[in-house]
Design a protein around this motif. Structure first.
Motif, PDB file in Angstrom:
ATOM      1  N   ALA A   1      31.200  45.694  49.392  1.00  0.00           N
ATOM      2  CA  ALA A   1      30.713  45.118  47.817  1.00  0.00           C
ATOM      3  C   ALA A   1      30.247  43.880  47.746  1.00  0.00           C
ATOM      4  CB  ALA A   1      32.178  45.278  47.000  1.00  0.00           C
ATOM      5  N   ARG A   2      30.975  42.984  48.688  1.00  0.00           N
ATOM      6  CA  ARG A   2      30.356  41.582  48.628  1.00  0.00           C
ATOM      7  C   ARG A   2      29.118  41.394  49.153  1.00  0.00           C
ATOM      8  NH1 ARG A   2      34.669  38.249  51.936  1.00  0.00           N
ATOM      9  NH2 ARG A   2      35.968  38.444  49.753  1.00  0.00           N
ATOM     10  N   ALA A   3      28.773  42.428  50.359  1.00  0.00           N
ATOM     11  CA  ALA A   3      27.539  42.311  50.819  1.00  0.00           C
ATOM     12  C   ALA A   3      26.450  43.001  49.839  1.00  0.00           C
ATOM     13  CB  ALA A   3      27.470  43.312  52.078  1.00  0.00           C
ATOM     14  N   LEU A   4      26.856  43.854  48.852  1.00  0.00           N
ATOM     15  CA  LEU A   4      25.963  44.351  47.781  1.00  0.00           C
ATOM     16  C   LEU A   4      25.879  43.153  46.827  1.00  0.00           C
ATOM     17  CD1 LEU A   4      26.888  48.113  48.213  1.00  0.00           C
ATOM     18  CD2 LEU A   4      24.841  46.934  48.762  1.00  0.00           C
ATOM     19  N   ASP A   5      26.697  42.233  46.419  1.00  0.00           N
ATOM     20  CA  ASP A   5      26.977  41.402  45.658  1.00  0.00           C
ATOM     21  C   ASP A   5      27.267  41.981  44.184  1.00  0.00           C
ATOM     22  OD1 ASP A   5      26.993  38.902  44.507  1.00  0.00           O
ATOM     23  OD2 ASP A   5      24.731  38.989  43.614  1.00  0.00           O
ATOM     24  N   ALA A   6      28.189  43.119  44.383  1.00  0.00           N
ATOM     25  CA  ALA A   6      28.934  44.051  43.443  1.00  0.00           C
ATOM     26  C   ALA A   6      30.218  43.186  43.093  1.00  0.00           C
ATOM     27  CB  ALA A   6      29.025  45.378  43.853  1.00  0.00           C
ATOM     28  N   GLN A   7      30.162  42.034  42.272  1.00  0.00           N
ATOM     29  CA  GLN A   7      31.336  41.185  42.196  1.00  0.00           C
ATOM     30  C   GLN A   7      32.677  42.041  41.173  1.00  0.00           C
ATOM     31  OE1 GLN A   7      29.920  37.959  39.972  1.00  0.00           O
ATOM     32  NE2 GLN A   7      28.717  37.199  41.844  1.00  0.00           N
ATOM     33  N   ALA A   8      32.021  42.795  40.304  1.00  0.00           N
ATOM     34  CA  ALA A   8      33.195  43.656  39.726  1.00  0.00           C
ATOM     35  C   ALA A   8      33.987  44.627  40.512  1.00  0.00           C
ATOM     36  CB  ALA A   8      32.496  44.412  38.305  1.00  0.00           C
ATOM     37  N   LEU A   9      33.247  45.264  41.595  1.00  0.00           N
ATOM     38  CA  LEU A   9      33.647  46.242  42.428  1.00  0.00           C
ATOM     39  C   LEU A   9      34.629  45.178  43.267  1.00  0.00           C
ATOM     40  CD1 LEU A   9      34.450  48.890  43.719  1.00  0.00           C
ATOM     41  CD2 LEU A   9      32.036  48.612  44.817  1.00  0.00           C
ATOM     42  N   GLU A  10      34.020  44.297  43.906  1.00  0.00           N
ATOM     43  CA  GLU A  10      34.833  43.306  44.865  1.00  0.00           C
ATOM     44  C   GLU A  10      36.312  42.886  44.212  1.00  0.00           C
ATOM     45  OE1 GLU A  10      34.497  39.436  47.243  1.00  0.00           O
ATOM     46  OE2 GLU A  10      32.533  40.111  46.217  1.00  0.00           O
ATOM     47  N   TYR A  11      36.003  42.600  42.937  1.00  0.00           N
ATOM     48  CA  TYR A  11      37.254  41.849  42.137  1.00  0.00           C
ATOM     49  C   TYR A  11      38.228  43.077  42.122  1.00  0.00           C
ATOM     50  CZ  TYR A  11      40.234  40.009  38.567  1.00  0.00           C
ATOM     51  OH  TYR A  11      41.408  39.529  38.009  1.00  0.00           O
ATOM     52  N   CYS A  12      37.851  44.298  41.732  1.00  0.00           N
ATOM     53  CA  CYS A  12      38.830  45.398  41.674  1.00  0.00           C
ATOM     54  C   CYS A  12      39.491  45.680  43.136  1.00  0.00           C
ATOM     55  CB  CYS A  12      38.288  46.478  41.114  1.00  0.00           C
ATOM     56  SG  CYS A  12      37.707  46.356  39.392  1.00  0.00           S
ATOM     57  N   VAL A  13      38.620  45.763  44.025  1.00  0.00           N
ATOM     58  CA  VAL A  13      39.105  45.981  45.391  1.00  0.00           C
ATOM     59  C   VAL A  13      40.162  45.050  45.774  1.00  0.00           C
ATOM     60  CG1 VAL A  13      38.469  46.478  47.707  1.00  0.00           C
ATOM     61  CG2 VAL A  13      37.046  47.648  45.935  1.00  0.00           C
ATOM     62  N   ASP A  14      39.673  43.497  45.367  1.00  0.00           N
ATOM     63  CA  ASP A  14      40.691  42.694  45.876  1.00  0.00           C
ATOM     64  C   ASP A  14      42.136  42.672  45.111  1.00  0.00           C
ATOM     65  OD1 ASP A  14      39.177  40.714  47.540  1.00  0.00           O
ATOM     66  OD2 ASP A  14      38.383  39.884  45.990  1.00  0.00           O
ATOM     67  N   LEU A  15      42.121  43.196  44.009  1.00  0.00           N
ATOM     68  CA  LEU A  15      43.370  43.427  43.417  1.00  0.00           C
ATOM     69  C   LEU A  15      44.182  44.549  43.923  1.00  0.00           C
ATOM     70  CD1 LEU A  15      42.417  43.130  39.428  1.00  0.00           C
ATOM     71  CD2 LEU A  15      43.527  41.387  40.897  1.00  0.00           C
TER      72      LEU A  15
END
Length: 76
Positions: free
Chosen positions: A33-47
Motif C-alpha cells: 500500500a505504501r509503494a502504491l501511495d494508498a494512504q487510506a489502505l496503509e493507515y487501516c493496515v497499520d491499525l
C-alpha cells in the motif's frame, strides 16, 4: 494430565505461529500500500498490525526479523 499440558503448550505455539504469520502478511500488505501511495489502505493496515502487535505483546511473544514499525501514518 501430561497430555493436557502438552496440548496446551502445542495450542499456544500454534497461536504464536498464527500471530507471526498474520503480522508478516499485514506487513507485506502495508508495504505494498505504501509503494502504491494508498494512504487510506496503509493507515487501516497499520491499525490492524498494531492490534496484532498488542496481542503479541500481551502474550509476551516476539517475532524475530519482522518489520515491527507500527506507528500509523497520519492521513493528509
Amino acid at each position: 494430565m501430561g497430555v493436557q499440558m502438552t496440548d496446551s503448550v502445542s495450542s499456544s505455539a500454534d497461536h504464536e505461529s498464527e500471530l507471526a504469520t498474520i503480522a508478516r502478511m499485514l506487513t507485506h500488505i502495508r508495504d505494498s500500500a505504501r509503494a502504491l501511495d494508498a494512504q487510506a489502505l496503509e493507515y487501516c493496515v497499520d491499525l490492524a498490525l498494531q492490534a496484532v502487535a498488542n496481542e503479541m505483546r500481551d502474550r509476551r511473544d516476539t517475532v524475530a526479523g519482522a518489520d515491527l514499525d507500527f506507528a500509523p501514518r497520519v492521513l493528509q
